[in-house]
Design a protein around this motif. Structure first.
Motif, mmCIF file in Angstrom:
data_model
loop_
_atom_site.group_PDB
_atom_site.id
_atom_site.type_symbol
_atom_site.label_atom_id
_atom_site.label_comp_id
_atom_site.label_asym_id
_atom_site.label_seq_id
_atom_site.Cartn_x
_atom_site.Cartn_y
_atom_site.Cartn_z
ATOM 1 N N PRO A 310 90.154 115.862 31.929
ATOM 2 C CA PRO A 310 90.833 115.576 33.197
ATOM 3 C C PRO A 310 92.044 114.666 32.968
ATOM 4 O O PRO A 310 92.038 113.852 32.053
ATOM 5 C CB PRO A 310 89.763 114.868 34.037
ATOM 6 N N THR A 311 93.065 114.855 33.786
ATOM 7 C CA THR A 311 94.252 114.006 33.696
ATOM 8 C C THR A 311 94.425 113.257 35.005
ATOM 9 O O THR A 311 93.894 113.675 36.049
ATOM 10 C CB THR A 311 95.522 114.847 33.435
ATOM 11 N N GLY A 312 95.181 112.165 34.974
ATOM 12 C CA GLY A 312 95.370 111.409 36.208
ATOM 13 C C GLY A 312 96.448 110.368 36.053
ATOM 14 O O GLY A 312 96.861 110.036 34.945
ATOM 15 N N ASP A 313 96.918 109.871 37.171
ATOM 16 C CA ASP A 313 97.871 108.767 37.132
ATOM 17 C C ASP A 313 97.716 107.882 38.354
ATOM 18 O O ASP A 313 97.209 108.294 39.396
ATOM 19 C CB ASP A 313 99.313 109.277 37.029
ATOM 20 N N LEU A 314 98.150 106.637 38.160
ATOM 21 C CA LEU A 314 98.194 105.659 39.248
ATOM 22 C C LEU A 314 99.614 105.753 39.811
ATOM 23 O O LEU A 314 100.565 105.417 39.105
ATOM 24 C CB LEU A 314 97.890 104.270 38.682
ATOM 25 N N PHE A 315 99.753 106.230 41.059
ATOM 26 C CA PHE A 315 101.124 106.495 41.532
ATOM 27 C C PHE A 315 101.622 105.538 42.601
ATOM 28 O O PHE A 315 102.798 105.563 42.949
ATOM 29 C CB PHE A 315 101.257 107.943 42.013
ATOM 30 N N PHE A 316 100.755 104.675 43.135
ATOM 31 C CA PHE A 316 101.255 103.681 44.102
ATOM 32 C C PHE A 316 100.414 102.418 43.996
ATOM 33 O O PHE A 316 99.187 102.486 43.895
ATOM 34 C CB PHE A 316 101.202 104.232 45.530
ATOM 35 N N TRP A 317 101.091 101.296 44.042
ATOM 36 C CA TRP A 317 100.405 100.024 43.790
ATOM 37 C C TRP A 317 100.903 98.953 44.754
ATOM 38 O O TRP A 317 102.100 98.846 45.002
ATOM 39 C CB TRP A 317 100.689 99.559 42.356
ATOM 40 N N ARG A 318 99.941 98.182 45.312
ATOM 41 C CA ARG A 318 100.285 96.989 46.086
ATOM 42 C C ARG A 318 99.409 95.843 45.600
ATOM 43 O O ARG A 318 98.188 95.973 45.557
ATOM 44 C CB ARG A 318 100.028 97.206 47.586
ATOM 45 N N ASP A 319 100.080 94.716 45.288
ATOM 46 C CA ASP A 319 99.349 93.550 44.801
ATOM 47 C C ASP A 319 98.400 92.980 45.849
ATOM 48 O O ASP A 319 98.736 92.950 47.033
ATOM 49 C CB ASP A 319 100.347 92.431 44.462
#
Ligand SMILES: [Zn+2]
Length: 405
Positions: A310-319
């Protein structure tokens, strides 16, 4: 403590101002195509601020998406304190609302309408406090900045533009090197003082299989079953690993599967499945750390699987966000609560949802979240408690008196 008469007058003023704002449609057009946006409400707020003696402006955060700013200059010059009072002018949509969303109705100490709670009530309290402070015969040393931000409900374009303008010295009339700086974000907290909130990461995962006739088990590889292994790992992360971390105000971090899609028809092996994940974070958790957590989850799910990993990514981040309880703005609001209402031990807590305070905090502006009581954010029935509006406005006045002295 505030005299009865003045608190009643402040409550009336804050309620009337809130009602005026509720009556202006400011549905976020990024959330709801064709939404009215912040143009009309920002202009109305700027007119009010200018009428009270503020230097008012409506700089655009993006095309057609203005903030409303008002500066009440102090007498102290470039090193005087700076206090920012902030809220957002946009609202979510109105589909399914029980009452007419933009016809504010006051009954039994509650003001109803879209945005009354989230967060035109907070803006009404801010404006009532601003009008009160501006009407004083003498100015304090410090400068008050009232900033009403666009687009908080979607991408926080307004507060991001505000933070950039503050960093670049692009807001006229502010002290260049303030001796102390602090902000109060008046999102509804039921009059509790919040000094922390969670952040979040949005991630996307994809599993690949091989499409084949449903009878052809030798050729078909099931992408949905492969995602099942990811989901099992996700559930274990949420129930076994994440509960080990705990924050005194925010509890534990969490993760959940948010959306899933895959498959073509009953008699075909699915060649593709996609999953969206939301991971809610605690202060101290980093984007790189959560990305690594995702990679480990996918590696474990892929081990021994018949198809591609499986592949994946983190595409949005808020601290996530947290400030020390001993910074000046926290001390100032505690003093303000004591001076305005005789409250000596207000509830100090954390909010679960993400807020613009993280943007201000990251820009070096310690921010407390404090606002009125009510209910129904983003819901079919929304209202704000009107006596609470008056109390919040009185706290803001007393806090500004202390912080800007
Ligand atoms: Zn809000």
């Amino acid at each position: 403590m505030a005299e009865q008469g003045s608190l009643a007058a402040l409550t009336r003023l804050a309620t009337d101002l809130t009602a005026r704002l509720v009556a202006i449609d400011s549905v976020n057009p990024s959330l709801v195509p064709g939404g009215a946006g912040e143009g009309v409400i920002a202009a109305a707020i700027a007119r009010l601020l200018a009428g009270w003696g503020f230097d008012a402006a409506t700089p655009e955060a993006a095309h057609g998406r203005p903030n409303a700013l008002g500066v009440l200059r102090g007498t102290g010059g470039d090193e005087a304190p700076l206090l920012l009072l902030n809220g957002h002018t946009d609202t979510v949509g109105v589909a399914g609302m029980r009452d007419a969303p933009f016809t504010p109705v006051e009954r039994d100490g509650r003001l109803h309408g879209r945005g009354a709670f989230d967060m035109k009530g907070g803006l009404g309290a801010i404006l009532a406090a601003g009008a009160t402070l501006a009407a004083r015969p003498e100015r304090p040393r410090g400068t008050l900045l009232i900033a009403c931000s666009a687009d908080e409900e979607y991408a926080s374009l307004g507060s991001e533009a505000l933070v950039a303008a503050l960093r670049d010295g692009a807001v006229p009339g502010l002290p260049a090197r303030p001796a102390r700086i602090g902000a109060i974000l008046c999102e509804p907290t039921g009059e509790a003082v919040h000094i922390a909130h969670k952040g979040f990461a949005w991630c996307r995962v994809e599993t690949r299989g091989r499409a084949a006739h449903g009878s052809d088990y030798a050729s078909g590889i099931d992408a949905i079953a492969a995602m099942g292994r990811v989901l099992t790992g996700l559930a274990r992360l949420d129930t076994e690993t994440l509960p080990r971390a705990a924050h005194p105000l925010l509890g534990r971090p969490s993760v959940h599967a948010a959306t899933i899609a895959g498959g073509r028809e009953l008699s075909t092996y699915p060649d593709r499945c996609t999953l969206e994940i939301e991971r809610r974070t605690l202060p101290g958790e980093t984007r790189a750390g959560i990305a690594a957590e995702l990679r480990a989850l996918l590696a474990e799910a892929g081990a021994g699987s018949p198809g591609p990993a499986p592949t994946g990514d983190l595409f949005f981040w808020r601290d996530a966000y947290e400030i020390a309880p001993d910074v000046p703005i926290v001390a100032a609001i505690l003093d303000g609560l004591r001076a305005a209402h005789g409250i000596t031990h207000p509830p100090i807590g954390g909010a679960f949802g993400w807020m613009d305070s993280a943007l201000f905090g990251a820009a070096g502006i310690p921010t407390v979240i404090y606002g009125p009581a009510g209910a129904g954010a983003h819901s079919a029935e929304e209202w704000v408690d009107t006596p609470s509006l008056g109390r919040v406005a009185a706290t803001l006045v007393a806090t500004a008196d202390g912080f800007l002295a």
